[in-house]
Design a protein around this motif. Structure first.
Motif, PDB file in Angstrom:
ATOM      1  N   PHE A   1       0.815  -1.216   0.000  1.00  0.00           N
ATOM      2  CA  PHE A   1       0.000   0.000   0.000  1.00  0.00           C
ATOM      3  C   PHE A   1       0.850   1.268   0.000  1.00  0.00           C
ATOM      4  O   PHE A   1       0.385   2.323  -0.428  1.00  0.00           O
ATOM      5  CB  PHE A   1      -0.977  -0.009   1.183  1.00  0.00           C
ATOM      6  CG  PHE A   1      -2.063  -1.040   1.017  1.00  0.00           C
ATOM      7  CD1 PHE A   1      -2.986  -0.923  -0.009  1.00  0.00           C
ATOM      8  CD2 PHE A   1      -2.137  -2.138   1.842  1.00  0.00           C
ATOM      9  CE1 PHE A   1      -3.969  -1.885  -0.194  1.00  0.00           C
ATOM     10  CE2 PHE A   1      -3.116  -3.101   1.666  1.00  0.00           C
ATOM     11  CZ  PHE A   1      -4.035  -2.978   0.645  1.00  0.00           C
ATOM     12  N   PHE A   2       2.073   1.175   0.473  1.00  0.00           N
ATOM     13  CA  PHE A   2       3.001   2.289   0.291  1.00  0.00           C
ATOM     14  C   PHE A   2       3.354   2.418  -1.186  1.00  0.00           C
ATOM     15  O   PHE A   2       3.544   3.514  -1.708  1.00  0.00           O
ATOM     16  CB  PHE A   2       4.260   2.049   1.132  1.00  0.00           C
ATOM     17  CG  PHE A   2       5.323   3.081   0.949  1.00  0.00           C
ATOM     18  CD1 PHE A   2       5.171   4.362   1.470  1.00  0.00           C
ATOM     19  CD2 PHE A   2       6.476   2.791   0.233  1.00  0.00           C
ATOM     20  CE1 PHE A   2       6.168   5.325   1.300  1.00  0.00           C
ATOM     21  CE2 PHE A   2       7.464   3.736   0.053  1.00  0.00           C
ATOM     22  CZ  PHE A   2       7.312   5.014   0.586  1.00  0.00           C
ATOM     23  N   GLY A   3       3.405   1.266  -1.872  1.00  0.00           N
ATOM     24  CA  GLY A   3       3.697   1.244  -3.303  1.00  0.00           C
ATOM     25  C   GLY A   3       5.083   0.690  -3.551  1.00  0.00           C
ATOM     26  O   GLY A   3       6.084   1.292  -3.140  1.00  0.00           O
ATOM     27  N   TYR A   4       5.140  -0.469  -4.200  1.00  0.00           N
ATOM     28  CA  TYR A   4       6.454  -1.060  -4.482  1.00  0.00           C
ATOM     29  C   TYR A   4       7.297  -0.104  -5.335  1.00  0.00           C
ATOM     30  O   TYR A   4       8.528  -0.053  -5.189  1.00  0.00           O
ATOM     31  CB  TYR A   4       6.284  -2.400  -5.203  1.00  0.00           C
ATOM     32  CG  TYR A   4       5.725  -3.502  -4.337  1.00  0.00           C
ATOM     33  CD1 TYR A   4       6.482  -4.069  -3.320  1.00  0.00           C
ATOM     34  CD2 TYR A   4       4.428  -3.982  -4.529  1.00  0.00           C
ATOM     35  CE1 TYR A   4       5.966  -5.071  -2.515  1.00  0.00           C
ATOM     36  CE2 TYR A   4       3.900  -4.987  -3.732  1.00  0.00           C
ATOM     37  CZ  TYR A   4       4.674  -5.538  -2.729  1.00  0.00           C
ATOM     38  OH  TYR A   4       4.169  -6.536  -1.937  1.00  0.00           O
ATOM     39  N   ASP A   5       6.610   0.642  -6.205  1.00  0.00           N
ATOM     40  CA  ASP A   5       7.353   1.566  -7.061  1.00  0.00           C
ATOM     41  C   ASP A   5       7.847   2.791  -6.297  1.00  0.00           C
ATOM     42  O   ASP A   5       8.673   3.553  -6.803  1.00  0.00           O
ATOM     43  CB  ASP A   5       6.484   2.009  -8.245  1.00  0.00           C
ATOM     44  CG  ASP A   5       5.120   2.535  -7.795  1.00  0.00           C
ATOM     45  OD1 ASP A   5       4.680   2.178  -6.692  1.00  0.00           O
ATOM     46  OD2 ASP A   5       4.491   3.283  -8.556  1.00  0.00           O
ATOM     47  N   ASN A   6       7.366   2.977  -5.051  1.00  0.00           N
ATOM     48  CA  ASN A   6       7.821   4.105  -4.237  1.00  0.00           C
ATOM     49  C   ASN A   6       8.967   3.734  -3.305  1.00  0.00           C
ATOM     50  O   ASN A   6       9.527   4.609  -2.636  1.00  0.00           O
ATOM     51  CB  ASN A   6       6.659   4.658  -3.398  1.00  0.00           C
ATOM     52  CG  ASN A   6       5.577   5.286  -4.260  1.00  0.00           C
ATOM     53  OD1 ASN A   6       5.870   5.892  -5.294  1.00  0.00           O
ATOM     54  ND2 ASN A   6       4.329   5.130  -3.861  1.00  0.00           N
ATOM     55  N   ILE A   7       9.279   2.449  -3.218  1.00  0.00           N
ATOM     56  CA  ILE A   7      10.373   2.032  -2.350  1.00  0.00           C
ATOM     57  C   ILE A   7      11.690   2.409  -3.030  1.00  0.00           C
ATOM     58  O   ILE A   7      11.948   1.992  -4.162  1.00  0.00           O
ATOM     59  CB  ILE A   7      10.316   0.517  -2.079  1.00  0.00           C
ATOM     60  CG1 ILE A   7       9.033   0.178  -1.317  1.00  0.00           C
ATOM     61  CG2 ILE A   7      11.538   0.053  -1.300  1.00  0.00           C
ATOM     62  CD1 ILE A   7       8.837  -1.303  -1.069  1.00  0.00           C
ATOM     63  N   PRO A   8      12.521   3.193  -2.379  1.00  0.00           N
ATOM     64  CA  PRO A   8      13.759   3.658  -3.037  1.00  0.00           C
ATOM     65  C   PRO A   8      14.756   2.530  -3.223  1.00  0.00           C
ATOM     66  O   PRO A   8      14.742   1.530  -2.496  1.00  0.00           O
ATOM     67  CB  PRO A   8      14.298   4.718  -2.065  1.00  0.00           C
ATOM     68  CG  PRO A   8      13.745   4.313  -0.729  1.00  0.00           C
ATOM     69  CD  PRO A   8      12.397   3.723  -1.001  1.00  0.00           C
ATOM     70  N   THR A   9      15.615   2.704  -4.207  1.00  0.00           N
ATOM     71  CA  THR A   9      16.701   1.765  -4.434  1.00  0.00           C
ATOM     72  C   THR A   9      17.828   2.080  -3.460  1.00  0.00           C
ATOM     73  O   THR A   9      18.356   3.194  -3.445  1.00  0.00           O
ATOM     74  CB  THR A   9      17.219   1.861  -5.874  1.00  0.00           C
ATOM     75  OG1 THR A   9      16.136   1.589  -6.772  1.00  0.00           O
ATOM     76  CG2 THR A   9      18.337   0.866  -6.117  1.00  0.00           C
ATOM     77  N   THR A  10      18.190   1.127  -2.616  1.00  0.00           N
ATOM     78  CA  THR A  10      19.239   1.341  -1.621  1.00  0.00           C
ATOM     79  C   THR A  10      20.213   0.181  -1.664  1.00  0.00           C
ATOM     80  O   THR A  10      19.863  -0.936  -2.059  1.00  0.00           O
ATOM     81  CB  THR A  10      18.644   1.441  -0.202  1.00  0.00           C
ATOM     82  OG1 THR A  10      17.910   0.250   0.078  1.00  0.00           O
ATOM     83  CG2 THR A  10      17.738   2.642  -0.069  1.00  0.00           C
ATOM     84  N   LEU A  11      21.430   0.471  -1.248  1.00  0.00           N
ATOM     85  CA  LEU A  11      22.435  -0.583  -1.136  1.00  0.00           C
ATOM     86  C   LEU A  11      22.259  -1.322   0.186  1.00  0.00           C
ATOM     87  O   LEU A  11      21.825  -0.732   1.182  1.00  0.00           O
ATOM     88  CB  LEU A  11      23.841   0.018  -1.207  1.00  0.00           C
ATOM     89  CG  LEU A  11      24.244   0.628  -2.550  1.00  0.00           C
ATOM     90  CD1 LEU A  11      25.589   1.324  -2.418  1.00  0.00           C
ATOM     91  CD2 LEU A  11      24.297  -0.441  -3.635  1.00  0.00           C
ATOM     92  N   PRO A  12      22.599  -2.601   0.220  1.00  0.00           N
ATOM     93  CA  PRO A  12      22.512  -3.342   1.493  1.00  0.00           C
ATOM     94  C   PRO A  12      23.408  -2.693   2.545  1.00  0.00           C
ATOM     95  O   PRO A  12      24.514  -2.238   2.242  1.00  0.00           O
ATOM     96  CB  PRO A  12      23.005  -4.747   1.116  1.00  0.00           C
ATOM     97  CG  PRO A  12      22.845  -4.843  -0.361  1.00  0.00           C
ATOM     98  CD  PRO A  12      23.031  -3.467  -0.898  1.00  0.00           C
ATOM     99  N   SER A  13      22.913  -2.633   3.765  1.00  0.00           N
ATOM    100  CA  SER A  13      23.688  -2.041   4.849  1.00  0.00           C
ATOM    101  C   SER A  13      24.205  -3.142   5.764  1.00  0.00           C
ATOM    102  O   SER A  13      23.689  -4.252   5.769  1.00  0.00           O
ATOM    103  CB  SER A  13      22.830  -1.057   5.646  1.00  0.00           C
ATOM    104  OG  SER A  13      21.719  -1.725   6.199  1.00  0.00           O
TER     105      SER A  13
END
Length: 806
Positions: free
Chosen positions: A483-495
């Motif tokens: 519901f947040f939107g998969y397309d709204n999840i930012p691309t991040t590097l693994p921490s």
């Protein structure tokens, strides 16, 4: 699962989207839309027309000329339809408009059919009156349509109005691909809830009102459930004074759009509630129930039962049945019986709304070769708390449609109520898992949209019973993400901390074992962990052998795969036998695999799984070749102590004179030897075969990859050769033990270079010769130092009855 957009809008009235917008948004939030069909596709310029006059065509006996009022004007239409009359209101396609297909009901052309003004046998026609097939529909969706002829619209239709709208064809039917864990979405209410959450609109589920007269159903009917495992809940309600009639148009349209043919009000209500709530409803003729009783119990072995489709089905005790006081009347969750079907003479009915075990229904349907819409829903595992709402909804529709009189009360057998799950709310972990920074308030808002309740005091999310797929933090994270939107999840590097990857110590030892085996010419084999109990006889194991204590498979493929192996030898010898019988020469195989040793029988805990390295060979090589491979592995694994070999291991599957237990630092870590000739015969191996087995769990504590550097010797070595007469029963290992024990710090190495037995040697003895090397790290040895050590060694050997050879 198919639903019409108009049905969804009944519960989400503010939903205003196009078909493509709906498809895209629902798919992105997890309710995958496979596709959709516009019911008004290729329907253009079609209005309601009222026939004001009809005349015969002057040049054609089968044609008539009609004057039709289409609202703003009256037009002339020539038709051959035999069923129209003055005053009828019909769908009319105007000049330049389109219909979906032809009147024959055949496949619809992709772009429809364009209608233009023209002449029929010399008389002008300014449009066309339409059959239901030409509008792209069928008599399944419009049962009142004639088999051949023009569709007659209701009398209250207004001339000139949009006929497509009047017919309810301004609609879209969506097809969904629902995953098996989302049982709630196998209902229109569930889909509508998802749609409301997806588009942020209010969700208005059906309001179920109380129904029933002042009577009590318990005065009419008795229900009992003998086995509550396959039937955790059974609800029953009753309706008197049944009045069969066609169901209303809105219900017919919704059912037809879902692929269900309307029949009559009673049948349509049960189908409607099944689609609306995802809960099958079955109806029984009360007067056909012997003793006015319902008993839910399993069938008897060998029973035969005739279902509604006229087929006789063979039953067994695993199949749950619905019975009256004397006989079986239905297969629970699948299909009713021919002996209790609803007829047009029905006066009183019992509505069943039950929850049956999904696994039992699936297996029963498979055994019977009978899968129905109801069984398809039960197989998914329905929410037992939904059964009451569904049967009450059915009774509400009965009253609203005037189809009968609902008897008061409900019989509800529900011994173990299903309760909501409580899942800890951990927003930090959710954000870490998703790689997002969503606030707690937003997460709680998403949960509220889909009827998840947040308990602020306990920091828990209360999951309603219809959401069986939510059980842990990761499930809640998925709800937030969609519901947040998969397309709204930012691309991040693994921490996280960067660490050097490496193999575990155990895997390094396994890799070393493979490398040594392959270096020595062995090829890897893989065999089944499942075996037959018959292998114990082939391996000559005594009846009291611990290896006969096995873990038995509950659902084996067959007797040959019915136990977990306790020895790796059967798999190895079978592989050697296969190679031998295919004329492969000089075969060497190895396997790294587990054996399974139960700690006690019957099993009360998991068996002891022990990984073992198994070597097997025939052809070139002998006992000492195999021994050399074992010692090469020991050396490379850092096991530099001298291994010992006990010839009295007593392994029945090995040659009694050519076998040994492998002992390292006082612990037995394996065994090796020549395969017993009888065992070789059992496996059809026609020459000597050798095996060795090392238990890696016992061996690993002795291994090390640490290496200590030793410098090049600075002082010369001194060598002494000794030739001895040794009793035959004395092993060279015993001689070497004496040399090790008495050689002291200056002993560097020793080597056996000769063994001789013959006429020149005393009977019962053998000649053994060793070369012994001495060296000091800090000075050049003198003869007296070496002689003193040699005297100690010889004195020790005398204790074994060994003498120097003259």
């Amino acid at each position: 699962m198919n639903t019409a957009l108009s049905w969804i809008r009944a519960y989400v009235p503010e939903l205003d989207v196009t078909a493509q917008e709906y498809t895209d948004a629902m798919t992105l939030t997890g309710t995958k839309v496979e596709g959709y069909e516009r019911l008004d596709k290729n329907l253009e310029k079609i209005v309601v027309g009222q026939i004001t006059s009809i005349e015969r065509h002057p040049d054609a006996d089968k044609l008539i000329v009609c004057q039709v009022n289409v609202g703003q004007e009256s037009i002339q239409i020539v038709t051959g339809a035999p069923n129209v009359k003055v005053g009828d209101k019909v769908p009319v396609v105007l000049d330049g408009g389109k219909v979906a297909g032809g009147h024959d009901g055949g496949p619809l052309p992709e772009d429809g059919i364009r209608i233009k003004n023209g002449k029929l046998r010399g008389i002008e026609s300014f449009g066309m009156m339409c059959s239901i097939e030409e509008l792209g529909s069928s008599r399944d969706m419009y049962p009142d349509a004639p088999e051949s002829g023009i569709y007659i619209l209701p009398e209250d239709a207004e001339a000139g109005a949009d006929a497509v709208e009047v017919l309810g064809l301004r609609d879209v039917v969506f097809e969904y691909e629902i995953t098996s864990n989302r049982v709630d979405c196998y209902s229109v209410v569930g889909i509508a809830r998802e749609a409301a959450a997806t588009f942020g609109k209010p969700f208005n589920p059906p309001t179920v009102t109380a129904t029933g007269n002042s009577e009590n159903i318990n005065d009419y009917l008795k229900v009992s459930v003998e086995n509550t495992v396959p039937c955790p809940r059974y609800c029953a309600r009753m309706v008197k004074n049944i009045k069969l009639a066609p169901s209303p148009v809105w219900m017919q349209r919704r059912l037809a759009a879902s692929g269900i043919r309307p029949i009559n009000n009673i049948v349509d209500i049960t189908n409607y509630v099944m689609e609306e709530y995802g809960q099958p409803i079955h109806a029984f003729d009360y007067d056909q129930l012997s003793g006015h009783e319902i008993i839910v119990k399993c069938a008897k072995d060998g029973d035969a039962f005739q279902t509604l489709d006229g087929q006789e089905r063979k039953l067994d005790p695993s199949i749950l049945m619905i019975n009256d006081g004397e006989k079986e009347v239905g297969i629970a969750g699948i299909m009713g019986g021919e002996n209790s079907k609803i007829t047009d003479d029905v006066k009183t009915m019992v509505f069943e709304s039950a929850c049956f075990d999904g696994t039992n229904i699936r297996l029963s349907a498979k055994k019977l070769g009978l899968r129905t819409d109801a069984s398809g829903k039960y197989e998914k595992g329905l929410d037992s708390n939904n059964a009451e709402a569904a049967v009450n909804r059915a009774c509400q529709l009965i009253e609203e449609l005037g189809a009968g009189e609902v008897v008061g009360g409900m019989i509800d057998i529900y011994p173990e109520k299903r309760v909501e799950k409580h899942v800890p709310f951990e927003p930090e972990k959710i954000n870490k898992l998703l790689g997002t920074n969503i606030s707690e308030e937003d997460m709680i808002g998403y949960f509220k949209k889909i009827d998840l309740i947040y308990d602020e005091a306990a920091r828990e999310v209360i999951v309603p019973t219809f959401r069986q797929d939510l059980a842990c933090m990761a499930d809640l994270a998925e709800e937030v993400a969609r519901f947040f939107g998969y397309d709204n999840i930012p691309t991040t590097l693994p921490s996280g901390e960067a660490t050097t990857g490496k193999l575990s110590y155990k895997l390094r030892i396994e890799g070393l074992a493979r490398n040594i085996a392959e270096f020595c010419g062995f090829s890897e084999s893989m065999t089944y962990s499942f075996e037959s109990p018959k292998v114990f006889e082939k391996l000559l194991l005594p009846e009291d052998s611990r290896l006969r204590m096995t873990v038995n498979i509950q659902n084996p493929l067959g007797e040959d795969f019915s136990i977990m192996r306790t020895s790796p030898l059967n798999g190895m010898l079978t592989s050697l036998s296969t190679n031998y019988n295919r004329r492969n020469k000089n075969v060497r195989l190895y396997e790294l695999a587990n054996i399974y040793l139960p700690k006690a029988l019957p099993l009360t805990e998991l068996p002891d799984e022990r990984q073992q390295l198994t070597l097997g060979m025939y052809g070139d090589g002998d006992f000492f070749t195999m021994k050399g491979v074992i010692e090469e592995f020991f050396d490379k694994a850092g096991m530099h102590k001298k291994p010992h070999y006990d010839p009295n291991g007593g392994y029945p599957y090995l040659h009694p004179g050519r076998q040994a237990s492998i002992i390292y630092d006082g612990k037995v870590i394996g065994y090796m030897g020549e395969v017993h000739p009888d065992v070789a015969d059992n496996y059809k191996i026609g020459e000597k075969a050798y095996v060795a087995v090392l238990d890696l769990l016992d061996l690993i504590p002795f291994t090390t990859f640490d290496r200590k550097y030793t410098g090049i010797a600075k002082y010369p070595a001194v060598s002494r050769d000794i030739s001895m007469v040794v009793p035959k029963e004395i092993l060279v290992g015993q001689i070497e033990d004496i040399i090790d024990q008495r050689g002291g710090k200056i002993l560097e190495s020793y080597e056996l270079f000769d063994i001789y037995e013959g006429a020149q040697i005393l009977s019962g003895h053998k000649s053994v010769a060793y070369s012994i090397t001495f060296r000091s790290k800090d000075h050049t040895l003198e003869d007296k130092e070496v002689n003193a050590v040699m005297e100690k060694i010889l004195h020790g050997l005398k204790g074994l009855g060994i003498e120097l050879r003259a």
